[in-house]
Scaffold this active site. Structure first.
Site, PDB file in Angstrom:
ATOM      1  N   GLU A 181       7.848  13.094   1.763  1.00  0.00           N
ATOM      2  CA  GLU A 181       7.233  11.897   1.123  1.00  0.00           C
ATOM      3  C   GLU A 181       7.507  11.833  -0.379  1.00  0.00           C
ATOM      4  O   GLU A 181       7.550  10.713  -0.905  1.00  0.00           O
ATOM      5  CB  GLU A 181       5.722  11.896   1.392  1.00  0.00           C
ATOM      6  CG  GLU A 181       5.365  11.631   2.845  1.00  0.00           C
ATOM      7  CD  GLU A 181       5.714  12.797   3.767  1.00  0.00           C
ATOM      8  OE1 GLU A 181       5.712  13.926   3.268  1.00  0.00           O
ATOM      9  OE2 GLU A 181       6.020  12.566   4.941  1.00  0.00           O
ATOM     10  N   ASP A 204      11.134  17.110   7.252  1.00  0.00           N
ATOM     11  CA  ASP A 204       9.676  16.947   7.147  1.00  0.00           C
ATOM     12  C   ASP A 204       9.265  17.020   5.679  1.00  0.00           C
ATOM     13  O   ASP A 204      10.069  17.382   4.808  1.00  0.00           O
ATOM     14  CB  ASP A 204       9.017  18.059   7.981  1.00  0.00           C
ATOM     15  CG  ASP A 204       7.520  17.879   8.095  1.00  0.00           C
ATOM     16  OD1 ASP A 204       7.031  16.742   7.939  1.00  0.00           O
ATOM     17  OD2 ASP A 204       6.824  18.888   8.328  1.00  0.00           O
ATOM     18  N   ASP A 262       1.483  13.587  11.584  1.00  0.00           N
ATOM     19  CA  ASP A 262       0.437  14.454  12.134  1.00  0.00           C
ATOM     20  C   ASP A 262      -0.711  13.651  12.750  1.00  0.00           C
ATOM     21  O   ASP A 262      -1.767  13.471  12.148  1.00  0.00           O
ATOM     22  CB  ASP A 262      -0.074  15.392  11.044  1.00  0.00           C
ATOM     23  CG  ASP A 262       1.029  16.322  10.579  1.00  0.00           C
ATOM     24  OD1 ASP A 262       2.078  16.386  11.264  1.00  0.00           O
ATOM     25  OD2 ASP A 262       0.859  16.980   9.540  1.00  0.00           O
TER      26      ASP A 262
HETATM   27  C1  GLC Z   1       3.850  19.031   8.938  1.00  0.00           C
HETATM   28  C2  GLC Z   1       4.564  18.247  10.020  1.00  0.00           C
HETATM   29  C3  GLC Z   1       4.400  18.934  11.347  1.00  0.00           C
HETATM   30  C4  GLC Z   1       4.917  20.357  11.242  1.00  0.00           C
HETATM   31  C5  GLC Z   1       4.203  21.103  10.123  1.00  0.00           C
HETATM   32  C6  GLC Z   1       4.778  22.475   9.884  1.00  0.00           C
HETATM   33  O1  GLC Z   1       2.489  19.020   9.140  1.00  0.00           O
HETATM   34  O2  GLC Z   1       4.142  16.926  10.059  1.00  0.00           O
HETATM   35  O3  GLC Z   1       5.059  18.240  12.354  1.00  0.00           O
HETATM   36  O4  GLC Z   1       4.715  21.015  12.447  1.00  0.00           O
HETATM   37  O5  GLC Z   1       4.311  20.364   8.923  1.00  0.00           O
HETATM   38  O6  GLC Z   1       6.110  22.406   9.568  1.00  0.00           O
END
Ligand code: GLC
Length: 784
Positions: free
Chosen positions: A406, A403, A477
């Site tokens: 980017e 995650d 998200d």
């Molecule tokens: C980001 C991710 C989400 C995750 C969060 C905490 O917002 O996109 O899926 O739950 O981070 O890690």
């Protein structure tokens, strides 16, 4: 920009042209795929999407004329003019794609924006010209598809987008230009003819699909080379296959990764995690995977466990595994800046982090506070990161969720001048940004492969073209809103035809509170998304399938069970995808390109060729118009046979997702399972919709690479319907030992009787939709 053609030379597949000011190269990769290149920044290709550019020997003819040069293959004619203007024709001399000869002419934006902005509005930006810009003539009937993960409709005509991986926490709406992924590839469709363009440039790129002027569309970049591939069709699906044979297809995953998955930001203790697992089993809702979000870590330090919340992780994963669950853990790129933390110390010592322009480790804030960013553009760093996967694997973790890659950060974006080693070609953030997540996923994939010898399961948020080789992806998200449910369909479809076939959304929506009705409808799409995961954000209301009421749990269970029934069909689709790049979840335009009714179909999709899904996407709605394309379609729930090329009105109460099966389909089904591998499947059910058709079912061990050495079975079914229906069963490949014992044949036709198998009369049972009987899994012929 280029000036007149001065001279040229032909070198194997290449035509190298010296223009007055610059060099232009046309390279024939194969008869259908042509690379257009100018070394504006670097002398050669340096692709992060294409691992090896594979050429196909083919006939290339060259001619020179007064005003242009001409190359031709057996599929394409390419004419090159002064100023490196390039036009593409098919072999019948029909013009397919023409460079626009005039300057861009954006419309006028009248008025002064000052007061408007004072009120808080954001003015539309006037698109400036870009360092690299390719302008193509646009036709009235031209449509655009692909471009990876973008908001809005299936057809991208009239919109503009930017490729710059962005973690945008605001609700994603149609006007968003950027999201988490950058896939600079699109397909155009005109007069039933398709071609694709892949602009292989990792800098910030721009795509205006006829927004600023309906006479042209363009793509451009801030820097880098002029480097794009013209990918001919004319068939839509061939364009997808040719694009994925350049950038790689989605490798066959382990079968359990196709199971239902549950996540939450955040399950923050062993007890809660085990409780969730038990609930799934108690409530009879199949599930294969539980995800651990950031709180399993010690102080958000990647590759650590908070042993207070999760004491002895190995025992926890073992206990879950005994109950049929796999555990996937999140890993973010940011490494906490903390002396004494081995990841930080090692990274610092070895110079593994991105730096500022003075060579000092660059620090920005993410979950752990001040953090350093591994330089994934460097092989040594990727190898280091790959090795770290062992720490998770040794704890019994089965997959990794990447995650924030980017890369995202809390103190504003990484500055342009952050420095990266870039595999021996040092550069700055502008060039690496869009491939940062892609390269992180590659490292993760390589590490898991090395330490498990199984097919790695990686999920990523940020992608570049070709990320499908290493990772699955989710669409970040989203919100628990009906708009986001509606948007999910075209977004997943466009991702699929942009190479990213193994994708899904957070089922139920991530941000804000889901409602029972929304979850009930979302699972009806989720169960057809290759990546099928329910996930929601911290402090939102519970979103597990049982968190609402019995009606919602029942609906949820119904669709999860449908998914498990269809696992062998989906696995077959994933196998097909590995070979031809076609996604399991497909827009109708991929197969029914000649049918104008499907060109803008945003709310239906195909799940393979046999199943058409027309979900309900609006609150309170219990009917909808469904378009069925050519052929005959059988209503999955009622058995009604409906003639295609027809709009119908379908009543669909909350527990019904309109699903149609194409006549002539043979669909393999599994028996009820709580999780993949719960019991040995020795009888494969074949759900048969009599007609003309054929189907090949693939079987292997579902996890290792042994299939690459031939350890798999193929079962081929050919059905022909005349007076009688005949199903011929062949087993053209038999090299995996766990062979099915039986086939359970379900014929969906109430008028069926007199079943013969290899000439012998069989007894059968009557069912609500027809009849069923069991035969041994051997070659032969069924006649009825
Ligand atoms: C980001 C991710 C989400 C995750 C969060 C905490 O917002 O996109 O899926 O739950 O981070 O890690």
């Amino acid at each position: 920009m280029f000036g007149k053609i001065v001279n040229y030379k032909k070198e194997n597949s290449k035509l190298i042209i010296n223009f007055e000011k610059k060099i232009g190269i046309i390279d024939v990769i194969n008869p259908h795929v042509i690379n257009i290149f100018s070394p504006l920044k670097y002398e050669k290709h340096f692709s992060r999407a294409i691992e090896t550019l594979e050429y196909e020997e083919c006939e290339i003819n060259f001619q020179s004329f007064d005003t242009y040069l001409e190359l031709s293959t057996n599929a394409l004619i390419i004419k090159i003019y002064d100023d490196f203007k390039v036009d593409f024709y098919d072999s019948n001399k029909q013009l397919l794609c023409e460079d626009y000869r005039d300057e861009r002419e954006p419309f006028i934006r009248r008025g002064d924006s000052y007061l408007f902005e004072q009120e808080g509005h954001k003015s539309e930006e006037v698109s400036s010209s870009h360092k690299i810009e390719i302008i193509k003539k646009m036709y009235n009937d031209e449509k655009f598809y692909g471009l990876g993960e973008k908001t809005g409709h299936l057809n991208k005509k009239g919109y503009e987008y930017t490729m710059w991986n962005t973690d945008d926490a605001s609700p994603h709406v149609e006007s968003h230009k950027t999201l988490y992924k950058s896939i600079p590839f699109f397909i155009t469709l005109r007069k039933n003819t398709s071609f694709g363009i892949f602009f292989d440039n990792t800098f910030k790129t721009y795509f205006d699909m006829g927004k600023e002027n309906s006479n042209y569309y363009y793509f451009g970049a801030d820097d880098g080379n002029l480097d794009y591939y013209f990918i001919a069709g004319p068939e839509f699906n061939k364009v997808v296959s040719r694009y994925t044979s350049l950038t790689g297809t989605t490798p066959l995953p382990q079968m359990w990764t196709l199971g239902h998955q549950q996540s939450r930001y955040t399950y923050d203790s062993k007890e809660r995690l085990l409780e969730i697992a038990d609930n799934f089993r108690e409530k009879d809702i199949p599930c294969d995977v539980l995800h651990l979000d950031i709180d399993y870590m010690d102080d958000f330090k990647v590759f650590t466990w908070d042993e207070k919340k999760f004491p002895s992780p190995k025992e926890i994963t073992k206990e879950l595994s005994n109950n049929g669950f796999k555990v996937v853990t999140i890993i973010d790129p940011g490494v906490k800046k903390a002396r004494g933390y081995s990841m930080y110390d090692e990274g610092l010592k070895n110079g593994f982090f991105a730096t500022d322009k003075d060579g000092v480790t660059y620090i920005n804030k993410v979950w752990p506070g001040d953090s350093a960013f591994p330089d994934f553009s460097d092989t040594l760093v990727r190898d280091w990161w790959a090795d770290k996967q062992k720490l998770m694997i040794d704890s019994g973790v089965s997959g990794i969720w990447n995650d924030m890659n980017e890369p995202a950060s809390f103190n504003g974006p990484l500055p342009d001048d952050v420095q990266f080693k870039n595999d021996g070609r040092p550069t700055d953030h502008r060039e690496v940004h869009n491939v940062y997540g892609h390269l992180m996923s590659k490292a993760t994939f390589n590490g898991i492969k090395k330490y498990t010898a199984k097919r790695p399961f990686v999920i990523t948020r940020a992608c570049y073209a070709g990320s499908q080789k290493y990772s699955t992806a989710w669409t970040g998200d989203n919100q628990s809103s009906w708009e986001h449910l509606r948007m999910a369909v075209p977004m997943l479809l466009n991702l699929g035809i942009s190479g990213m076939a193994f994708v899904g959304t957070d089922v139920g929506g991530f941000i804000s509170d889901c409602t029972p009705e929304l979850l009930s409808r979302w699972v009806q799409i989720g169960c057809f998304s290759p990546l099928f995961r329910n996930h929601s954000a911290v402090v939102t209301r519970d979103q597990e399938p049982w968190s609402f009421d019995d009606t919602t749990s029942n609906i949820y269970r119904k669709y999860v069970k449908l998914r498990y029934k269809l696992i062998p069909y989906l696995y077959d689709l994933m196998k097909e995808c590995e070979s031809n790049g076609l996604p399991a979840m497909r827009p109708l335009v991929l197969h029914y390109t000649d049918d104008k009714n499907v060109h803008e179909l945003n709310d239906e999709f195909l799940f393979g060729e046999s199943i058409l899904v027309a979900p309900i996407l609006e609150q309170g709605k219990n009917f909808r118009a469904v378009y069925l394309p050519d052929g005959y379609w059988i209503d999955y729930w009622t058995g009604e046979i409906i003639k295609g090329q027809n709009h119908i009105l379908k009543k669909a109460e909350l527990d019904t997702c309109p699903i149609y099966i194409k006549k002539g389909s043979i669909i393999p089904n599994y028996p009820e399972l709580n999780y993949i591998g719960e019991k040995e499947v020795d009888t494969l059910t074949l759900d048969i919709y009599p007609g003309n058709g054929n189907y090949t079912h693939y079987q292997d061990d579902g996890s290792s690479y042994n299939y690459k050495n031939g350890e798999f079975n193929l079962y081929k079914f050919t059905m022909t319907k005349n007076e009688d229906t005949i199903i011929k069963i062949e087993i053209p490949h038999k090299n995996y030992e766990e062979f099915y014992m039986n086939f359970k044949i379900k014929i969906n036709d109430k008028n069926t009787n007199n079943i013969l198998f290899n000439g012998e009369i069989l007894s059968y049972d009557k069912t609500a939709s027809g009849i069923e009987f069991i035969i041994p899994a051997v070659e032969g012929q069924i006649k009825f």
